[in-house]
Scaffold this motif. Structure first.
Motif, PDB file in Angstrom:
ATOM      1  N   GLU A  85       0.892  -1.319   0.006  1.00 47.89           N
ATOM      2  CA  GLU A  85       0.127  -0.375   0.487  1.00 47.89           C
ATOM      3  C   GLU A  85       0.673   1.027  -0.130  1.00 47.89           C
ATOM      4  O   GLU A  85       0.464   2.223  -0.573  1.00 47.89           O
ATOM      5  N   THR A  88       2.404   1.544  -3.873  1.00 46.14           N
ATOM      6  CA  THR A  88       1.510   1.579  -4.648  1.00 46.14           C
ATOM      7  C   THR A  88       0.039   2.344  -4.788  1.00 46.14           C
ATOM      8  O   THR A  88      -0.281   2.786  -5.739  1.00 46.14           O
ATOM      9  N   GLY A  89       0.141   2.386  -3.326  1.00 45.76           N
ATOM     10  CA  GLY A  89      -1.266   3.606  -3.259  1.00 45.76           C
ATOM     11  C   GLY A  89      -2.675   2.865  -2.794  1.00 45.76           C
ATOM     12  O   GLY A  89      -3.899   3.673  -2.944  1.00 45.76           O
ATOM     13  N   LEU A  90      -2.043   1.479  -3.023  1.00 39.51           N
ATOM     14  CA  LEU A  90      -3.870   0.557  -3.455  1.00 39.51           C
ATOM     15  C   LEU A  90      -3.870   0.024  -1.710  1.00 39.51           C
ATOM     16  O   LEU A  90      -3.021  -0.597  -1.304  1.00 39.51           O
ATOM     17  N   SER A  91      -5.327   0.173  -1.491  1.00 43.74           N
ATOM     18  CA  SER A  91      -5.273   0.121  -0.056  1.00 43.74           C
ATOM     19  C   SER A  91      -5.427  -1.730  -0.288  1.00 43.74           C
ATOM     20  O   SER A  91      -5.977  -2.346  -1.466  1.00 43.74           O
ATOM     21  N   SER A  94      -8.375  -3.061  -2.148  1.00 36.19           N
ATOM     22  CA  SER A  94      -8.324  -2.800  -3.472  1.00 36.19           C
ATOM     23  C   SER A  94      -7.381  -3.777  -3.995  1.00 36.19           C
ATOM     24  O   SER A  94      -7.599  -4.619  -5.276  1.00 36.19           O
ATOM     25  N   GLN A  95      -6.064  -4.219  -2.928  1.00 34.33           N
ATOM     26  CA  GLN A  95      -5.066  -5.335  -2.964  1.00 34.33           C
ATOM     27  C   GLN A  95      -5.840  -6.432  -3.494  1.00 34.33           C
ATOM     28  O   GLN A  95      -5.872  -7.165  -4.506  1.00 34.33           O
ATOM     29  N   GLU A  97      -9.160  -7.192  -3.808  1.00 30.59           N
ATOM     30  CA  GLU A  97      -9.494  -7.710  -5.568  1.00 30.59           C
ATOM     31  C   GLU A  97      -9.163  -7.790  -6.496  1.00 30.59           C
ATOM     32  O   GLU A  97      -9.403  -8.618  -7.668  1.00 30.59           O
ATOM     33  N   GLY A  98      -8.003  -7.631  -6.496  1.00 34.48           N
ATOM     34  CA  GLY A  98      -6.954  -8.183  -7.789  1.00 34.48           C
ATOM     35  C   GLY A  98      -6.122  -9.202  -7.580  1.00 34.48           C
ATOM     36  O   GLY A  98      -5.865  -9.443  -8.784  1.00 34.48           O
ATOM     37  N   TYR A  99      -5.757 -10.009  -6.556  1.00 33.22           N
ATOM     38  CA  TYR A  99      -5.615 -11.298  -6.503  1.00 33.22           C
ATOM     39  C   TYR A  99      -6.819 -12.141  -6.643  1.00 33.22           C
ATOM     40  O   TYR A  99      -6.556 -13.420  -7.138  1.00 33.22           O
TER      41      TYR A  99
END
Length: 109
Positions: A85, A88-91, A94-95, A97-99
């Motif tokens: 986080e 990349t700035g992704l919480s 949201s990480q 969710e991407g996985y």
């Protein structure tokens, strides 16, 4: 050697047979040694109860070890999530969710 049997010839579940013996060695006083004879069925029951207690204690210790390992992995995962986080700035949600979308994408292609 002299043995004396207790007055009860047939012990019940919780009764024991007592044998008292006198052991003499040259140049020493006679020592009184008491031997307790337990009913075999009672001995088996007591041994089974002790074994259950030992197994319960081992299960409890194993659960504590598993919880400690689980806690360590959770802390590692949280630390990695916070580091990602920060870069990349992704919480963390949201990480995740991407996985999940990446894993689902593997099976849907």
């Amino acid at each position: 050697m002299e043995n004396q049997e207790s007055s009860n010839p047939r012990p019940g579940k919780s009764q024991c047979m007592h044998y008292e013996g006198f052991h003499a060695s040259p140049g020493r006083e006679r020592k009184r040694k008491e031997v307790i004879m337990v009913d075999p069925l009672e001995a088996k029951r007591l041994a089974a109860k002790q074994m259950e207690e030992i197994k319960a204690k081992e299960r409890y210790q194993r659960r504590r070890q598993i919880e400690a390992i689980n806690g360590a992995w959770a802390m590692i995962g949280l630390t990695v999530g916070l580091i990602i986080e920060g870069h990349t700035g992704l919480s963390i949600p949201s990480q995740l969710e991407g996985y999940v979308s990446a894993v689902v994408g593997i099976f849907t292609k």
